[in-house]
Scaffold this active site. Structure first.
Site, mmCIF file in Angstrom:
data_model
loop_
_atom_site.group_PDB
_atom_site.id
_atom_site.type_symbol
_atom_site.label_atom_id
_atom_site.label_comp_id
_atom_site.label_asym_id
_atom_site.label_seq_id
_atom_site.Cartn_x
_atom_site.Cartn_y
_atom_site.Cartn_z
ATOM 1 N N LYS A 11 0.895 -1.344 -0.104
ATOM 2 C CA LYS A 11 -0.046 0.257 0.038
ATOM 3 C C LYS A 11 0.968 1.137 -0.158
ATOM 4 O O LYS A 11 2.260 0.822 0.008
ATOM 5 C CB LYS A 11 -1.197 -0.341 1.503
ATOM 6 C CG LYS A 11 -2.213 -1.697 1.267
ATOM 7 C CD LYS A 11 -3.501 -1.004 2.035
ATOM 8 C CE LYS A 11 -4.170 -1.785 2.563
ATOM 9 N NZ LYS A 11 -5.145 -1.960 3.589
ATOM 10 N N TYR A 51 -11.931 -1.852 -4.691
ATOM 11 C CA TYR A 51 -12.879 -2.393 -3.054
ATOM 12 C C TYR A 51 -14.549 -2.337 -3.114
ATOM 13 O O TYR A 51 -15.204 -2.195 -1.996
ATOM 14 C CB TYR A 51 -12.186 -1.047 -3.078
ATOM 15 C CG TYR A 51 -11.249 -1.739 -2.054
ATOM 16 C CD1 TYR A 51 -10.734 -2.642 -1.274
ATOM 17 C CD2 TYR A 51 -9.806 -0.956 -2.746
ATOM 18 C CE1 TYR A 51 -8.994 -2.770 -0.876
ATOM 19 C CE2 TYR A 51 -8.768 -1.246 -2.489
ATOM 20 C CZ TYR A 51 -8.259 -2.183 -1.946
ATOM 21 O OH TYR A 51 -6.692 -2.693 -1.226
ATOM 22 N N ASN A 114 -2.224 0.296 6.408
ATOM 23 C CA ASN A 114 -1.667 -1.033 7.305
ATOM 24 C C ASN A 114 -0.101 -1.665 6.121
ATOM 25 O O ASN A 114 -0.129 -2.743 6.508
ATOM 26 C CB ASN A 114 -2.403 -2.409 8.440
ATOM 27 C CG ASN A 114 -3.447 -2.496 7.532
ATOM 28 O OD1 ASN A 114 -3.297 -2.440 5.421
ATOM 29 N ND2 ASN A 114 -4.835 -2.998 7.583
ATOM 30 N N HIS A 117 -1.937 -5.262 1.516
ATOM 31 C CA HIS A 117 -3.604 -6.018 1.214
ATOM 32 C C HIS A 117 -3.043 -7.644 0.680
ATOM 33 O O HIS A 117 -2.617 -7.916 0.218
ATOM 34 C CB HIS A 117 -4.167 -4.895 0.436
ATOM 35 C CG HIS A 117 -5.295 -6.242 -0.310
ATOM 36 N ND1 HIS A 117 -6.563 -6.706 0.052
ATOM 37 C CD2 HIS A 117 -5.751 -7.105 -1.693
ATOM 38 C CE1 HIS A 117 -7.511 -6.710 -0.870
ATOM 39 N NE2 HIS A 117 -6.367 -7.726 -1.402
ATOM 40 N N GLU A 128 -9.392 -10.816 -7.680
ATOM 41 C CA GLU A 128 -8.629 -9.718 -7.196
ATOM 42 C C GLU A 128 -7.025 -9.961 -9.210
ATOM 43 O O GLU A 128 -6.689 -8.734 -9.753
ATOM 44 C CB GLU A 128 -7.493 -9.728 -6.368
ATOM 45 C CG GLU A 128 -8.986 -9.123 -5.318
ATOM 46 C CD GLU A 128 -8.778 -9.625 -3.193
ATOM 47 O OE1 GLU A 128 -9.254 -8.927 -2.756
ATOM 48 O OE2 GLU A 128 -7.831 -9.768 -3.681
#
Length: 140
Positions: A11, A51, A114, A117, A128
């Site tokens: 990320k 998403y 965080n 993913h 995905e």
């Protein structure tokens, strides 16, 4: 058991801090192989589409805004039980609940930022992976 594929995204918080190599070393040291990889900057439309499964959730807009705030590294990981293995290596979504030595415990800045993913099932991994990669780009 057959080798499995899963999607991993490093990320914007992690790419901003030049953690790509350190994060990928964790995957490789734990037996996952990177078989496709690209660095890109998602558009708002791409983030919203990726998403969309979370569209009705309160965090959807903030998540999309965060994911377009900087470049990401999308990659396909291959290995035995790759989905579950990747999730173990990443740690809990909330870094405060993540086990010591996991990516999120060691590198995350917050629940949202965080650092990584990962697909949560083989079915979602297939969807995905197809979002970011063609079959020609996955070299195992």
């Amino acid at each position: 058991m057959a080798k499995e594929l899963t999607l991993s995204i490093i990320k914007p918080d992690a790419t901003r801090r030049n953690l790509t190599g350190k994060i990928n070393a964790r995957f490789e040291e734990k037996g996952l192989r990177i078989v496709a990889q690209k660095r890109l900057w998602l558009t708002a439309q791409q983030a919203e589409k990726f998403y969309e499964v979370h569209k009705e959730r309160a965090f959807y807009r903030e998540l999309c805004d965060f994911m377009i705030s900087g470049p990401v590294v999308a990659q396909v990981l291959q290995g035995e039980n790759a989905v579950a293995r990747n999730r173990e290596i990443m740690g809990a979504t909330n870094p405060a609940n993540a086990e010591k030595g996991t990516i999120r415990k060691d590198f995350a800045e917050s629940i949202e930022a965080n650092s990584v993913h990962g697909s949560d099932s083989a079915e979602n991994a297939a969807r995905e992976i197809a979002f970011f990669f063609s079959e020609l780009e996955i070299v195992g």
